[in-house]
Design an enzyme around this catalytic site. Structure first.
Site, PDB file in Angstrom:
ATOM      1  N   GLY A  13     -12.911  -5.597  -2.856  1.00 26.36           N
ATOM      2  CA  GLY A  13     -12.020  -5.692  -1.693  1.00 26.36           C
ATOM      3  C   GLY A  13     -12.258  -4.562  -0.707  1.00 26.36           C
ATOM      4  N   GLY A  19      -9.068  -1.050   0.403  1.00 25.73           N
ATOM      5  CA  GLY A  19     -10.443  -0.892  -0.080  1.00 25.73           C
ATOM      6  C   GLY A  19     -11.262   0.006   0.832  1.00 25.73           C
ATOM      7  N   GLY A 108      -0.853  -3.226  -7.573  1.00 24.20           N
ATOM      8  CA  GLY A 108       0.221  -4.189  -7.370  1.00 24.20           C
ATOM      9  C   GLY A 108       0.930  -3.908  -6.072  1.00 24.20           C
ATOM     10  N   SER A 109       2.253  -3.993  -6.120  1.00 24.69           N
ATOM     11  CA  SER A 109       3.043  -3.837  -4.900  1.00 24.69           C
ATOM     12  C   SER A 109       4.500  -3.609  -5.300  1.00 24.69           C
ATOM     13  CB  SER A 109       2.945  -5.120  -4.086  1.00 24.69           C
ATOM     14  OG  SER A 109       4.024  -5.226  -3.193  1.00 24.69           O
ATOM     15  N   SER A 110       5.245  -2.960  -4.407  1.00 22.89           N
ATOM     16  CA  SER A 110       6.651  -2.696  -4.726  1.00 22.89           C
ATOM     17  C   SER A 110       7.484  -3.977  -4.789  1.00 22.89           C
ATOM     18  CB  SER A 110       7.256  -1.731  -3.703  1.00 22.89           C
ATOM     19  OG  SER A 110       7.125  -2.252  -2.402  1.00 22.89           O
ATOM     20  N   CYS A 111       6.944  -5.102  -4.304  1.00 23.60           N
ATOM     21  CA  CYS A 111       7.729  -6.342  -4.350  1.00 23.60           C
ATOM     22  C   CYS A 111       7.765  -6.968  -5.745  1.00 23.60           C
ATOM     23  CB  CYS A 111       7.247  -7.349  -3.324  1.00 23.60           C
ATOM     24  SG  CYS A 111       5.659  -8.064  -3.714  1.00 23.60           S
ATOM     25  N   TYR A 138       3.650 -13.855  -4.471  1.00 24.66           N
ATOM     26  CA  TYR A 138       2.793 -12.658  -4.563  1.00 24.66           C
ATOM     27  C   TYR A 138       3.263 -11.777  -5.726  1.00 24.66           C
ATOM     28  CZ  TYR A 138       0.472  -8.398  -2.789  1.00 24.66           C
ATOM     29  OH  TYR A 138      -0.298  -7.278  -2.634  1.00 24.66           O
ATOM     30  N   LYS A 142       1.197 -10.496  -9.060  1.00 23.37           N
ATOM     31  CA  LYS A 142       0.995  -9.069  -9.332  1.00 23.37           C
ATOM     32  C   LYS A 142       1.601  -8.659 -10.673  1.00 23.37           C
ATOM     33  CE  LYS A 142      -1.506  -7.803  -5.854  1.00 23.37           C
ATOM     34  NZ  LYS A 142      -2.874  -7.280  -6.092  1.00 23.37           N
ATOM     35  N   THR A 166       3.837   1.511  -2.468  1.00 21.06           N
ATOM     36  CA  THR A 166       4.911   1.086  -1.589  1.00 21.06           C
ATOM     37  C   THR A 166       4.306   0.382  -0.361  1.00 21.06           C
ATOM     38  OG1 THR A 166       6.910   1.869  -0.519  1.00 21.06           O
ATOM     39  CG2 THR A 166       4.967   3.275  -0.298  1.00 21.06           C
ATOM     40  N   ASN A 167       5.116   0.037   0.651  1.00 25.25           N
ATOM     41  CA  ASN A 167       4.579  -0.616   1.868  1.00 25.25           C
ATOM     42  C   ASN A 167       3.566   0.308   2.548  1.00 25.25           C
ATOM     43  OD1 ASN A 167       6.792  -2.364   1.272  1.00 25.25           O
ATOM     44  ND2 ASN A 167       6.921  -2.935   3.428  1.00 25.25           N
ATOM     45  N   LEU A 168       2.405  -0.234   2.869  1.00 23.58           N
ATOM     46  CA  LEU A 168       1.295   0.571   3.390  1.00 23.58           C
ATOM     47  C   LEU A 168       1.000   0.250   4.850  1.00 23.58           C
ATOM     48  CD1 LEU A 168      -1.045  -0.105   0.358  1.00 23.58           C
ATOM     49  CD2 LEU A 168       0.257   2.001   0.783  1.00 23.58           C
ATOM     50  N   HIS A 181       2.012  -7.215   8.372  1.00 20.64           N
ATOM     51  CA  HIS A 181       3.219  -6.474   7.995  1.00 20.64           C
ATOM     52  C   HIS A 181       3.859  -5.872   9.250  1.00 20.64           C
ATOM     53  CE1 HIS A 181       1.194  -6.527   3.996  1.00 20.64           C
ATOM     54  NE2 HIS A 181       2.429  -6.741   3.604  1.00 20.64           N
ATOM     55  N   ARG A 211      12.873   0.453   4.347  1.00 16.37           N
ATOM     56  CA  ARG A 211      11.550   0.406   3.734  1.00 16.37           C
ATOM     57  C   ARG A 211      11.005   1.834   3.589  1.00 16.37           C
ATOM     58  NH1 ARG A 211      13.076  -3.979   3.107  1.00 16.37           N
ATOM     59  NH2 ARG A 211      12.057  -5.996   3.486  1.00 16.37           N
TER      60      ARG A 211
HETATM   61  O1  GFB Z   1       6.311  -5.612   6.525  1.00 12.82           O
HETATM   62  P1  GFB Z   1       7.040  -6.858   6.206  1.00 12.82           P
HETATM   63  O2  GFB Z   1       6.444  -8.125   6.712  1.00 12.82           O
HETATM   64  O3  GFB Z   1       7.178  -6.946   4.638  1.00 12.82           O
HETATM   65  O4  GFB Z   1       8.525  -6.783   6.819  1.00 12.82           O
HETATM   66  P2  GFB Z   1       8.277  -6.813   3.482  1.00 12.82           P
HETATM   67  C1  GFB Z   1       9.326  -5.665   6.624  1.00 12.82           C
HETATM   68  C2  GFB Z   1      10.593  -5.810   7.457  1.00 12.82           C
HETATM   69  O5  GFB Z   1      10.253  -5.658   8.844  1.00 12.82           O
HETATM   70  C3  GFB Z   1      11.313  -7.145   7.346  1.00 12.82           C
HETATM   71  C4  GFB Z   1      10.868  -6.674   9.601  1.00 12.82           C
HETATM   72  O6  GFB Z   1      12.702  -6.912   7.324  1.00 12.82           O
HETATM   73  C5  GFB Z   1      10.901  -7.851   8.633  1.00 12.82           C
HETATM   74  O7  GFB Z   1      11.846  -8.823   9.057  1.00 12.82           O
HETATM   75  N1  GFB Z   1      10.113  -6.902  10.839  1.00 12.82           N
HETATM   76  C6  GFB Z   1      10.566  -6.621  12.093  1.00 12.82           C
HETATM   77  C7  GFB Z   1       8.882  -7.445  10.961  1.00 12.82           C
HETATM   78  N2  GFB Z   1       9.679  -6.998  13.016  1.00 12.82           N
HETATM   79  C8  GFB Z   1       8.607  -7.513  12.338  1.00 12.82           C
HETATM   80  C9  GFB Z   1       7.376  -8.076  12.769  1.00 12.82           C
HETATM   81  O8  GFB Z   1       7.067  -8.193  13.958  1.00 12.82           O
HETATM   82  N3  GFB Z   1       6.510  -8.472  11.771  1.00 12.82           N
HETATM   83  C10 GFB Z   1       6.815  -8.345  10.443  1.00 12.82           C
HETATM   84  N4  GFB Z   1       5.926  -8.745   9.512  1.00 12.82           N
HETATM   85  N5  GFB Z   1       8.014  -7.855  10.026  1.00 12.82           N
HETATM   86  C11 GFB Z   1       6.210  -7.610   2.155  1.00 12.82           C
HETATM   87  C12 GFB Z   1       5.932  -8.709   1.194  1.00 12.82           C
HETATM   88  O9  GFB Z   1       7.577  -7.627   2.332  1.00 12.82           O
HETATM   89  O10 GFB Z   1       5.886  -6.339   1.686  1.00 12.82           O
HETATM   90  C13 GFB Z   1       4.601  -8.578   0.554  1.00 12.82           C
HETATM   91  O11 GFB Z   1       6.099  -9.936   1.849  1.00 12.82           O
HETATM   92  C14 GFB Z   1       4.286  -7.153   0.132  1.00 12.82           C
HETATM   93  O12 GFB Z   1       4.561  -9.422  -0.530  1.00 12.82           O
HETATM   94  C15 GFB Z   1       4.599  -6.156   1.203  1.00 12.82           C
HETATM   95  O13 GFB Z   1       4.983  -6.829  -1.028  1.00 12.82           O
HETATM   96  C16 GFB Z   1       4.414  -4.732   0.786  1.00 12.82           C
HETATM   97  O14 GFB Z   1       8.439  -5.383   3.108  1.00 12.82           O
HETATM   98  O15 GFB Z   1       9.541  -7.524   3.804  1.00 12.82           O
END
Ligand code: GFB
Length: 313
Positions: A13, A19, A108-111, A138, A142, A166-168, A181, A211
């Protein structure tokens, strides 16, 4: 301590955000890094993965390959997130096990933790409650990967470990507005709003979810540290310990980019998990700490995006 010097390290990856950060980091440390593009090995095909591992004989394997995406992509493509991730992790672990590699690191992932797990979430919160529905596909893949690594440790006696980031965010992120994201999406939205002179910029959901964000270079540093210093069946969390609301991160991004208009919250879009803060005490106790604060990290991600370093995948 596991000595990485002289080892052949396969980063599966290597084109992804994680990666590519690992390749940068390992190469800077002078390590021999193996990479294979899709034409050479399709990670969804077990025979191809086995042939690659047999031919290249890596000593260390890092599974940074995964089907990933933000909240909307997870909800829209459940088969891709469940099936593809199961295939990738199962194929690579099997090939690595048959070759009896010296070490394997699965990501993995925090989810993986329950939607309403007590915060901060420690490793033992795994499988204690229902998952967040938007990313359950997902998460299940994981969780299976963590358990498979643990199973190879137990049954085959191999040094397979799992880290849960955590979220990256950071250079090499996906900036496609529907599948990305939150951070790359908001960097792009803020830039487009600034350049078009728009008065508002749209943020999904209520802005209240919390987050924890980590710059991918900090993650790469933590992963190299774990390869050297961690060997146990239990997965280990990799976080910063700092949490922030989506509204605050959106405003910080607007400030970074120079968008001076208003943020508008779109309630028709999902919030996802209300709070997702990991307990990273086990990692901290081993002697590792993050170095890149959110403000500096966002400035770096913005620079990388402007330099064309954020490719929509
Ligand atoms: O980053 P995100 O898509 O992932 O969203 P998760 C985080 C938060 O940001 C949510 C808000 O509450 C979204 O509603 N948000 C606000 C937005 N504006 C935006 C936007 O324009 N785009 C996006 N994408 N979000 C993911 C999981 O969850 O986290 C994956 O779906 C993985 O599986 C990853 O685990 C780390 O934190 O909600």
């Amino acid at each position: 301590m596991f000595d990485l010097s002289g080892k052949r390290i396969w980063v599966a990856g290597h084109r992804g955000m994680v990666g590519s950060a690992l390749v940068r980091r390992l190469a800077a440390d002078g390590h021999a890094v193996l990479t294979a593009d899709r034409a050479r090995v399709d990670l969804m095909r077990q025979a191809e993965v086995e042939a690659y591992v047999a031919a290249e004989k890596p000593d260390v394997v890092i599974i940074a390959a995964a089907r990933v995406g933000g909240i909307a992509a997870n909800a829209a493509r459940p088969v891709d997130f469940l099936h593809d991730n199961l295939m990738i992790e199962a194929n690579i672990m099997r090939a690595a096990a048959e070759a009896r590699v010296a070490k394997l690191l699965f990501l993995g992932s925090s989810c993986i933790y329950p939607r309403l797990a007590p915060q901060p979430m420690a490793e033992d919160a795994l499988l204690t409650g229902p998952l967040e529905p938007t990313n359950q596909w997902y998460a299940i893949a994981k969780i299976a990967g963590i358990k498979l690594a643990e199973a190879y440790r137990q049954q085959w006696g191999l040094d397979f470990i799992s880290a849960m980031p955590t979220n990256l965010y950071g250079p090499g992120d996906n900036y496609d507005l529907e599948s990305s994201h939150v951070i790359p999406a908001l960097i792009r939205k803020a830039l487009e709003a600034r350049d078009s002179g728009a008065e508002t910029m749209t943020v999904w959901g209520s802005g209240t979810p919390l987050r924890e964000f980590m710059h991918v270079d900090d993650l790469a540093d933590a992963l190299v540290f774990l390869l050297q210093h961690y060997s146990a069946a239990e997965h280990i969390n990799v976080g910063t310990g700092q949490e922030v609301t989506i509204a605050t991160v959106a405003q910080t991004i607007a400030d970074t980019v120079g968008f001076t208009g208003r943020l508008v919250f779109d309630a028709s879009r999902p919030d996802g998990t209300p709070r997702k803060l990991m307990d990273s005490q086990r990692l901290l106790a081993l002697g590792w700490a993050p170095r890149i604060g959110l403000r500096d990290g966002l400035a770096d991600a913005y620079r990388a995006f402007q330099a064309g370093n954020g490719a929509a995948r």
